[in-house]
Design a protein around this motif. Structure first.
Motif, PDB file in Angstrom:
ATOM      1  N   ALA A  11       9.684   7.472  -9.358  1.00 26.43           N
ATOM      2  CA  ALA A  11       8.504   7.579  -9.537  1.00 26.43           C
ATOM      3  C   ALA A  11       8.296   8.207 -10.965  1.00 26.43           C
ATOM      4  CB  ALA A  11       7.970   8.728  -8.483  1.00 26.43           C
ATOM      5  N   ALA A  12       7.010   8.028 -11.418  1.00 24.87           N
ATOM      6  CA  ALA A  12       6.673   8.405 -12.704  1.00 24.87           C
ATOM      7  C   ALA A  12       5.264   9.120 -12.958  1.00 24.87           C
ATOM      8  CB  ALA A  12       6.911   7.223 -13.770  1.00 24.87           C
ATOM      9  N   ILE A  13       5.004   9.852 -13.973  1.00 20.46           N
ATOM     10  CA  ILE A  13       3.583  10.278 -13.819  1.00 20.46           C
ATOM     11  C   ILE A  13       3.293  10.563 -15.080  1.00 20.46           C
ATOM     12  CG2 ILE A  13       4.543  12.645 -13.742  1.00 20.46           C
ATOM     13  CD1 ILE A  13       2.355  13.412 -11.959  1.00 20.46           C
ATOM     14  N   SER A  14       2.184  10.487 -15.576  1.00 15.47           N
ATOM     15  CA  SER A  14       1.508  10.468 -16.864  1.00 15.47           C
ATOM     16  C   SER A  14       1.494  12.020 -17.409  1.00 15.47           C
ATOM     17  CB  SER A  14       0.140   9.839 -17.004  1.00 15.47           C
ATOM     18  OG  SER A  14      -0.670  10.645 -16.211  1.00 15.47           O
ATOM     19  N   ARG A  15       1.269  12.056 -18.769  1.00 14.43           N
ATOM     20  CA  ARG A  15       0.997  13.694 -19.088  1.00 14.43           C
ATOM     21  C   ARG A  15      -0.160  14.281 -18.360  1.00 14.43           C
ATOM     22  NH1 ARG A  15       0.169  13.134 -25.604  1.00 14.43           N
ATOM     23  NH2 ARG A  15      -0.842  15.148 -24.954  1.00 14.43           N
ATOM     24  N   SER A  16      -1.012  13.580 -18.102  1.00 21.33           N
ATOM     25  CA  SER A  16      -2.215  14.656 -17.578  1.00 21.33           C
ATOM     26  C   SER A  16      -1.975  14.445 -16.013  1.00 21.33           C
ATOM     27  CB  SER A  16      -3.642  13.711 -17.677  1.00 21.33           C
ATOM     28  OG  SER A  16      -3.506  12.389 -17.220  1.00 21.33           O
ATOM     29  N   GLY A  17      -1.238  13.922 -15.428  1.00 18.47           N
ATOM     30  CA  GLY A  17      -0.996  13.467 -13.912  1.00 18.47           C
ATOM     31  C   GLY A  17      -1.974  12.778 -13.300  1.00 18.47           C
ATOM     32  N   SER A  18      -2.830  11.964 -14.259  1.00 20.31           N
ATOM     33  CA  SER A  18      -4.026  11.027 -13.669  1.00 20.31           C
ATOM     34  C   SER A  18      -3.299   9.748 -12.899  1.00 20.31           C
ATOM     35  CB  SER A  18      -4.937  10.729 -14.714  1.00 20.31           C
ATOM     36  OG  SER A  18      -4.495  10.316 -15.973  1.00 20.31           O
ATOM     37  N   SER A  19      -2.290   9.345 -13.751  1.00 14.61           N
ATOM     38  CA  SER A  19      -1.478   7.951 -13.313  1.00 14.61           C
ATOM     39  C   SER A  19      -0.011   8.286 -12.951  1.00 14.61           C
ATOM     40  CB  SER A  19      -1.410   7.501 -14.604  1.00 14.61           C
ATOM     41  OG  SER A  19      -0.833   6.178 -14.354  1.00 14.61           O
ATOM     42  N   THR A  20       0.032   7.668 -11.742  1.00 16.39           N
ATOM     43  CA  THR A  20       1.360   7.725 -11.047  1.00 16.39           C
ATOM     44  C   THR A  20       2.160   6.279 -10.649  1.00 16.39           C
ATOM     45  OG1 THR A  20       0.417   7.969  -8.985  1.00 16.39           O
ATOM     46  CG2 THR A  20       1.007  10.044 -10.180  1.00 16.39           C
ATOM     47  N   GLN A  21       3.453   5.933 -10.537  1.00 16.06           N
ATOM     48  CA  GLN A  21       3.673   5.007  -9.924  1.00 16.06           C
ATOM     49  C   GLN A  21       5.176   5.101  -9.303  1.00 16.06           C
ATOM     50  OE1 GLN A  21       5.179   2.111 -13.156  1.00 16.06           O
ATOM     51  NE2 GLN A  21       4.565   3.473 -14.433  1.00 16.06           N
ATOM     52  N   TYR A  22       5.232   4.413  -8.359  1.00 11.92           N
ATOM     53  CA  TYR A  22       6.471   4.555  -7.554  1.00 11.92           C
ATOM     54  C   TYR A  22       7.136   3.271  -7.270  1.00 11.92           C
ATOM     55  CZ  TYR A  22       3.785   8.764  -6.251  1.00 11.92           C
ATOM     56  OH  TYR A  22       3.237  10.072  -6.170  1.00 11.92           O
ATOM     57  N   ALA A  23       8.496   3.131  -6.775  1.00 13.87           N
ATOM     58  CA  ALA A  23       9.078   2.303  -6.707  1.00 13.87           C
ATOM     59  C   ALA A  23       8.689   1.801  -5.066  1.00 13.87           C
ATOM     60  CB  ALA A  23      10.876   2.734  -6.392  1.00 13.87           C
ATOM     61  N   ASP A  24       8.845   0.343  -4.870  1.00 16.66           N
ATOM     62  CA  ASP A  24       8.391   0.010  -3.653  1.00 16.66           C
ATOM     63  C   ASP A  24       8.857   0.428  -2.555  1.00 16.66           C
ATOM     64  OD1 ASP A  24       7.609  -3.486  -4.827  1.00 16.66           O
ATOM     65  OD2 ASP A  24       6.595  -1.782  -4.989  1.00 16.66           O
ATOM     66  N   SER A  25      10.296   0.951  -2.646  1.00 13.02           N
ATOM     67  CA  SER A  25      11.070   1.504  -1.574  1.00 13.02           C
ATOM     68  C   SER A  25      10.703   2.875  -1.195  1.00 13.02           C
ATOM     69  CB  SER A  25      12.629   1.711  -2.122  1.00 13.02           C
ATOM     70  OG  SER A  25      12.784   2.175  -3.288  1.00 13.02           O
TER      71      SER A  25
END
Length: 127
Positions: free
Chosen positions: A49-63
């Motif tokens: 998982a990853a998150i932007s500086r502000s926390g407004s954007s996140t992304q995840y592995a499909d699993s």
């Protein structure tokens, strides 16, 4: 330099939950996008998982979508990974990483983009 220290790993039964924490020090935490990666024995390191500086954007592995949640508290210089409905396949060493960026709203899913890494914490899920 940014120092990253993970905690919260351990042994849990399948279906259980853990919350990982990554405490940062040394530089302004909010200048960095953050990510969680994992590596199981004999396998390549992968983004969780990853998150932007502000926390407004996140992304995840499909699993892990729908099971894991990444969040951050810039006042505490800490990023978290809440892991629910854990599976044996989630067993790995989990590391957090920091990516210096000027963008408030971008997160990064490539390990090469990250500048600093923690030592990791082991998560073991028993069946």
């Amino acid at each position: 330099q940014v120092q990253l220290v993970e905690s919260g790993g351990g042994l849990v039964q399948a279906g259980g939950s853990l919350r990982l924490s990554c405490a940062a020090s040394g530089r302004t935490f909010s200048d960095y996008a953050m990510g969680w990666f994992r590596q199981a024995p004999g396998k390549e390191r992968e983004i969780v998982a990853a998150i932007s500086r502000s926390g407004s954007s996140t992304q995840y592995a499909d699993s892990v979508k729908g099971r894991f949640t990444i969040s951050r508290d810039n006042a505490k210089s800490t990023v978290y990974l809440q892991m629910n409905s854990l599976k044996p396949d989630d067993t790995a060493a989990y590391s957090c990483a920091a990516a210096r960026t000027y963008s408030n709203n971008r997160s990064y899913d490539t390990g090469m983009r990250y500048d600093y890494w923690g030592q990791g914490t082991q998560v073991t899920v028993s069946s």
